[in-house]
Design an enzyme around this catalytic site. Structure first.
Site, PDB file in Angstrom:
ATOM      1  N   HIS A  15       6.368 -13.378  -1.497  1.00 14.57           N
ATOM      2  CA  HIS A  15       6.493 -11.825  -0.798  1.00 14.57           C
ATOM      3  C   HIS A  15       6.030 -10.901  -2.154  1.00 14.57           C
ATOM      4  O   HIS A  15       4.803 -10.108  -2.891  1.00 14.57           O
ATOM      5  CB  HIS A  15       6.803 -11.143   0.233  1.00 14.57           C
ATOM      6  CG  HIS A  15       6.121  -9.140   0.149  1.00 14.57           C
ATOM      7  ND1 HIS A  15       6.606  -8.713  -0.536  1.00 14.57           N
ATOM      8  CD2 HIS A  15       5.273  -9.211   0.986  1.00 14.57           C
ATOM      9  CE1 HIS A  15       6.020  -7.371   0.009  1.00 14.57           C
ATOM     10  NE2 HIS A  15       4.735  -7.686   0.948  1.00 14.57           N
ATOM     11  N   CYS A  26     -25.193   0.162  -6.747  1.00 16.15           N
ATOM     12  CA  CYS A  26     -23.795   0.710  -6.756  1.00 16.15           C
ATOM     13  C   CYS A  26     -23.020   0.386  -5.365  1.00 16.15           C
ATOM     14  O   CYS A  26     -22.156   0.465  -5.216  1.00 16.15           O
ATOM     15  CB  CYS A  26     -23.281   1.796  -6.644  1.00 16.15           C
ATOM     16  SG  CYS A  26     -24.769   3.051  -5.774  1.00 16.15           S
TER      17      CYS A  26
END
Length: 753
Positions: A398, A703
């Protein structure tokens, strides 16, 4: 139908079965050995919360939540999960889940053990590594238990870490659903994780981590696994590092139990050379199938290898950052610890040792977080930390995964960090070499290789999209983008303490203007003199309603088709004027690199009125750029008339343009599979827009999310677009795609001569 079998799904079904479910279906279709199973699809979760009437209660709790308030975040999370787990499942849904489990048991003639895993519709996707936010339940047996665990997986969509990640990544809670994978369990003798290419550098080196028993011990960081490095170019095992595996996880009486291993077993090599080579071969097949490096979970039972999961690696750096810092050889201090360099970078700071998520408030901005192993609940502290050091874990634990995603240097698997390092000590962490030095060490800049790191020059500009002003300086430095093609100011406005119109009603318009100006300046200054196109506010009503003073926002059946964009700007003129005044303050300071971009335009009259307001507020349109977004078929089809009103640029908002063209709500899992930016109709509108812009001397750009997809960008370059604006993590990749596309076009022209 709430249940889909893994063999019947593929990558096109992500909106229905989530990332995990879709990937497993893809693997089965590629004839990779995958345990059988089924998926309770994402529509079922939606149906559950709607039919039972708990949806509004859940989302109202989330709208008012400040995720940085750890205690409140925990309390809201608990309340939502309790609501879900205590709400009775509709009879038809429960019946289908029970029938599917019984069918899974028929092959063996007895109740089988299954793993019940969440599969979020935003998890395991190419642009977001969500690092196991939702839950996994192992060794589940019996119909009743399967039904119970499905509900728990639904609830896990609202764990503190999942809520926090969504906010940080900009996902609306209402937009993310969850599917649940129910899959036969492999009672593994050996298991682990494999990166088909190096997870940071992308080199053709297969990194395999292995433990005895179940693989959960690796991802959780409970033990330090064996690490094997296989050079895929030289076709040989390059490195073998034996981890100290003090215990293993295994199945006993239907439960996952921890079994202590004697020292000789703990230090025994897990995989043989032959097993490594077989895993590498499978990994290469999977990578070839997906066309990109993969993070693969595997298990071995009775000598047979099973693949239980595969997802794209999202943390590979495309190239070493310019002027990347390294510890100066002359200044190297005393080495305190060595471990695995899990996330690159150099950072110095004060040590803060913590042993559980209850202590995360100890970690302040710029501290070095030291712990046995991070957990998902420690993510808020990891975000504040300058670097992370752990006792345990490997390249796939993790701490490693999240650190790489956050861009925070990390050293894992040191074995003794929490004993050697003490609170208040000043240390320097080298996440590339896996070393922790005593004191604050001088850094050196890596000389820039003349050829290897030569910047890619393209005729088509590659810009970046920005939502959070605080990251602008870093993004400008790291991407070297040609400007900002989309600065979404609604994200910072929604983060203010009250609704924009409440500022105005309370007589605080000057304060509101100053708040806008200060946040805008962070971006405009960071990129100066490169252009920054500021899009005026484009938030839907449901997002504004959650703000203080937003009670009067209209309740709309479909806010995406409602009171937003230029419609709101012109209806709430005082608010639009405030935006123009904030931009004028920037221009008055000399920041003439700003541009004004109007969203959701559908008529020339809207542009004309917006320009009149801007001019009346003193905005010098002869000094700055003024443009529009093409997000509707209407704008694309009457673009010539819009251009006549006097604009300098057009930016394609493909997210909205696609859904408005195809009549598809991309947030509706029932039809989201129809959402396709490369649909012929969408491409025709895009091509037309670029062509009209060229004919009238107006700049064209994009965009939308499609600007971050290489296969779309290649077409845009062919159409002759002037610039492409991509998400920060995609800028370098898109720059390479643009360069290749431009070279191909030049070559094709030369061949015709």
């Amino acid at each position: 139908m709430p249940v889909l079998w893994l063999a019947d799904v593929d990558k096109n079904d992500i909106p229905l079965v989530g990332g995990k479910g879709a990937n497993l279906g893809e693997l089965l279709r590629a004839e990779i050995p995958v345990p059988d199973g089924f998926v309770v699809d994402a529509r079922t979760f939606r149906e559950f919360i709607q039919k039972t009437g708990i949806a509004e209660k859940i989302y109202s709790l989330l709208r008012e939540l400040d995720v940085e308030d750890t205690e409140k975040l925990d309390a809201v999370s608990r309340e939502i999960r309790e609501i879900i787990e205590k709400t009775e499942m509709p009879e038809d849904i429960e019946r289908e889940i029970r029938e599917a489990y019984r069918k899974l048991c028929e092959e063996e003639g007895k109740e089988v053990y299954v793993a019940v895993r969440s599969s979020a519709t935003a998890e395991d996707l190419p642009d977001a590594s969500f690092a196991g936010q939702q839950e996994t339940y192992l060794n589940v047996v019996g119909e009743d238990e399967v039904v119970e665990k499905v509900k728990k997986c639904w609830g896990s969509l609202f764990t503190p870490r999942a809520i926090y990640y969504r906010v940080q990544k900009g996902f609306r809670h209402e937009d993310v659903s969850i599917a649940v994978v129910v899959q036969k369990m492999v009672n593994s003798e050996k298991s682990g994780v494999m990166f088909t290419s190096h997870p940071v550098s992308g080199e053709k080196k297969c990194i395999i981590e292995a433990v005895f028993g179940l693989g959960e011990a690796i991802v959780s960081g409970l033990v330090t696994p064996d690490t094997y490095v296989y050079d895929r170019v030289k076709r040989k095992i390059e490195e073998v590092k034996i981890g100290e595996k003090k215990f293993m996880l295994t199945r006993k009486d239907g439960k996952t139990v921890k079994v202590e291993l004697p020292p000789e077993k703990a230090n025994e090599r897990v995989l043989s050379d032959e097993e490594i080579e077989k895993l590498v071969t499978l990994g290469e097949l999977i990578e070839d199938h997906y066309g990109k490096p993969q993070d693969v979970e595997w298990a071995i039972e009775g000598g047979k290898i099973y693949i239980v999961q595969s997802r794209p690696i999202t943390t590979i750096r495309k190239e070493k950052k310019e002027a990347e810092e390294e510890v100066s050889e002359e200044a190297e201090g005393k080495i305190l610890l060595k471990g695995l360099g899990a996330s690159p970078g150099i950072a110095s700071g004060k040590v803060k040792v913590i042993f559980s998520e209850k202590e995360i408030s100890k970690v302040e901005e710029g501290d070095i977080l030291v712990t046995t192993m991070t957990t998902p609940d420690m993510v808020p502290a990891m975000k504040r930390a300058a670097a992370i050091v752990t006792d345990e874990g490997g390249m796939t634990c993790h701490a490693a995964i999240v650190s790489r995603e956050l861009g925070v240097p990390a050293v894992v698997g040191t074995k003794v960090a929490t004993k050697v390092l003490k609170d208040g000590m000043v240390v320097t962490v080298d996440g590339e070499k896996g070393i922790v030095y005593e004191g604050r060490i001088e850094k050196k800049e890596e000389p820039k290789p003349v050829v290897a790191s030569a910047p890619i020059i393209t005729a088509t500009e590659v810009k970046v999209n920005i939502s959070i002003p605080d990251v602008a300086e870093r993004v400008a430095r790291e991407t070297n983008a040609d400007g900002v093609g989309l600065f979404r100011i609604e994200h910072m406005v929604l983060g203010l303490e009250k609704h924009p119109m409440k500022f105005i009603r309370d007589g605080e318009i000057d304060r509101y203007i100053d708040l806008l100006y200060q946040e805008m300046k962070k971006v405009v200054k960071a990129f100066y003199p490169k252009p920054v196109w500021i899009r005026t506010i484009d938030a839907p009503t449901d997002e504004f309603r959650a703000m203080e003073g937003g009670e009067d926002e209209p309740i709309e059946a479909n806010p995406m088709l409602g009171f937003r964009g230029i419609r709101r700007d012109l209806a709430e003129e005082e608010h639009f004027r405030a935006e123009m005044r904030a931009i004028k303050k920037l221009v008055d300071e000399g920041y003439t690199n700003v541009g004004v971009m109007l969203p959701l335009i559908t008529s020339p009259e809207e542009v004309k009125r917006a320009k009149e307001i801007a001019i009346s507020e003193g905005l010098p349109l002869d000094k700055i750029e003024f443009g529009v977004m093409v997000e509707t078929p209407a704008a694309a089809l009457i673009l010539e008339d819009i251009i006549k009103e006097g604009i300098d640029f057009v930016s394609l908002g493909t997210n909205d343009l696609t859904q408005y063209t195809l009549a598809v709500d991309r947030n509706n899992e029932n039809v989201a599979y129809l959402y396709n930016e490369t649909h012929p109709a969408v491409l025709k509108l895009i091509e037309r827009t670029i062509k009209v812009c060229k004919e009238h001397g107006v700049k064209s750009s994009i965009c939308g999310q499609a600007g971050s997809y290489p296969h779309v960008v290649e077409k845009l370059v062919e159409f002759g677009i002037d610039s492409v604006s991509a998400n920060p993590d995609a800028v370098q990749r898109i720059r390479e795609v643009v360069a290749r596309a431009e070279k191909r076009i030049i070559l094709e022209k030369l061949r015709k001569i």
